[in-house]
Design a protein around this motif. Sequence first.
Motif, PDB file in Angstrom:
ATOM      1  N   THR A 123      -5.562   0.444   7.505  1.00 56.15           N
ATOM      2  CA  THR A 123      -4.208   1.202   6.616  1.00 56.15           C
ATOM      3  C   THR A 123      -4.514   1.298   5.213  1.00 56.15           C
ATOM      4  OG1 THR A 123      -2.720   0.189   7.494  1.00 56.15           O
ATOM      5  CG2 THR A 123      -1.842   0.699   5.733  1.00 56.15           C
ATOM      6  N   ASN A 124      -4.607   2.195   5.153  1.00 54.31           N
ATOM      7  CA  ASN A 124      -5.194   2.798   3.270  1.00 54.31           C
ATOM      8  C   ASN A 124      -3.889   2.169   2.352  1.00 54.31           C
ATOM      9  OD1 ASN A 124      -6.040   4.528   1.014  1.00 54.31           O
ATOM     10  ND2 ASN A 124      -6.389   5.489   1.958  1.00 54.31           N
ATOM     11  N   TYR A 125      -3.976   1.384   1.610  1.00 52.89           N
ATOM     12  CA  TYR A 125      -3.408   0.781   0.988  1.00 52.89           C
ATOM     13  C   TYR A 125      -3.039   2.150  -0.517  1.00 52.89           C
ATOM     14  CZ  TYR A 125      -6.923  -1.643  -1.579  1.00 52.89           C
ATOM     15  OH  TYR A 125      -8.312  -1.834  -2.479  1.00 52.89           O
ATOM     16  N   GLY A 126      -4.436   2.412  -0.617  1.00 50.95           N
ATOM     17  CA  GLY A 126      -4.117   3.249  -1.734  1.00 50.95           C
ATOM     18  C   GLY A 126      -2.810   4.097  -1.524  1.00 50.95           C
ATOM     19  N   GLN A 135      -2.212  -8.621   7.516  1.00 48.83           N
ATOM     20  CA  GLN A 135      -1.705  -8.652   6.531  1.00 48.83           C
ATOM     21  C   GLN A 135      -2.197  -7.674   4.956  1.00 48.83           C
ATOM     22  OE1 GLN A 135       0.586 -11.503   4.713  1.00 48.83           O
ATOM     23  NE2 GLN A 135       2.219 -11.400   6.185  1.00 48.83           N
ATOM     24  N   ILE A 136      -1.903  -6.892   4.877  1.00 42.58           N
ATOM     25  CA  ILE A 136      -2.343  -6.228   3.857  1.00 42.58           C
ATOM     26  C   ILE A 136      -1.102  -6.743   2.385  1.00 42.58           C
ATOM     27  CG2 ILE A 136      -2.919  -4.475   1.847  1.00 42.58           C
ATOM     28  CD1 ILE A 136      -4.087  -3.302   4.621  1.00 42.58           C
ATOM     29  N   ILE A 137      -1.337  -7.239   1.415  1.00 39.08           N
ATOM     30  CA  ILE A 137      -0.490  -8.156   0.068  1.00 39.08           C
ATOM     31  C   ILE A 137      -0.456  -6.733  -1.104  1.00 39.08           C
ATOM     32  CG2 ILE A 137       0.065  -9.495  -1.241  1.00 39.08           C
ATOM     33  CD1 ILE A 137       0.160 -10.278   2.109  1.00 39.08           C
ATOM     34  N   ILE A 138       0.368  -6.222  -0.972  1.00 39.25           N
ATOM     35  CA  ILE A 138       0.222  -5.351  -2.485  1.00 39.25           C
ATOM     36  C   ILE A 138       1.552  -6.279  -3.481  1.00 39.25           C
ATOM     37  CG2 ILE A 138       1.447  -2.869  -3.968  1.00 39.25           C
ATOM     38  CD1 ILE A 138       0.880  -2.237  -0.698  1.00 39.25           C
ATOM     39  N   GLU A 139       0.364  -6.656  -4.540  1.00 45.88           N
ATOM     40  CA  GLU A 139       1.604  -7.725  -5.763  1.00 45.88           C
ATOM     41  C   GLU A 139       0.935  -6.337  -7.171  1.00 45.88           C
ATOM     42  OE1 GLU A 139      -0.767 -10.890  -6.161  1.00 45.88           O
ATOM     43  OE2 GLU A 139       0.578 -11.794  -4.477  1.00 45.88           O
ATOM     44  N   ASN A 140       2.735  -7.174  -7.015  1.00 44.80           N
ATOM     45  CA  ASN A 140       2.846  -6.418  -9.081  1.00 44.80           C
ATOM     46  C   ASN A 140       2.545  -4.850  -8.774  1.00 44.80           C
ATOM     47  OD1 ASN A 140       3.998  -8.809  -9.580  1.00 44.80           O
ATOM     48  ND2 ASN A 140       2.366  -9.150 -10.258  1.00 44.80           N
TER      49      ASN A 140
END
Length: 69
Positions: A51-54, A3-8
């Motif tokens: 996976t590039n979260y940017g 998992q990659i988590i993106i918060e706020n």
Amino acid sequence: MDQIIIENLQVYAYHGVYREEREKGQHFYINAALETNTTLAGTLDDLELSTNYGEVCRFLDGFMKTHTY
């Protein structure tokens, strides 16, 4: 799966029920959990295989700005 988590993630966009909300815009905060497999990227030590979260954040920002409801 990993998992990659993106918060706020803060996005300024133009959504709302009332005309004023759609005209002036407001801040929205996005939380997302991305299910992905990073095994190959980790095994080969190759960030390009991950996976590039940017890029995900840029996609979410653009989506919120172009798909108004």
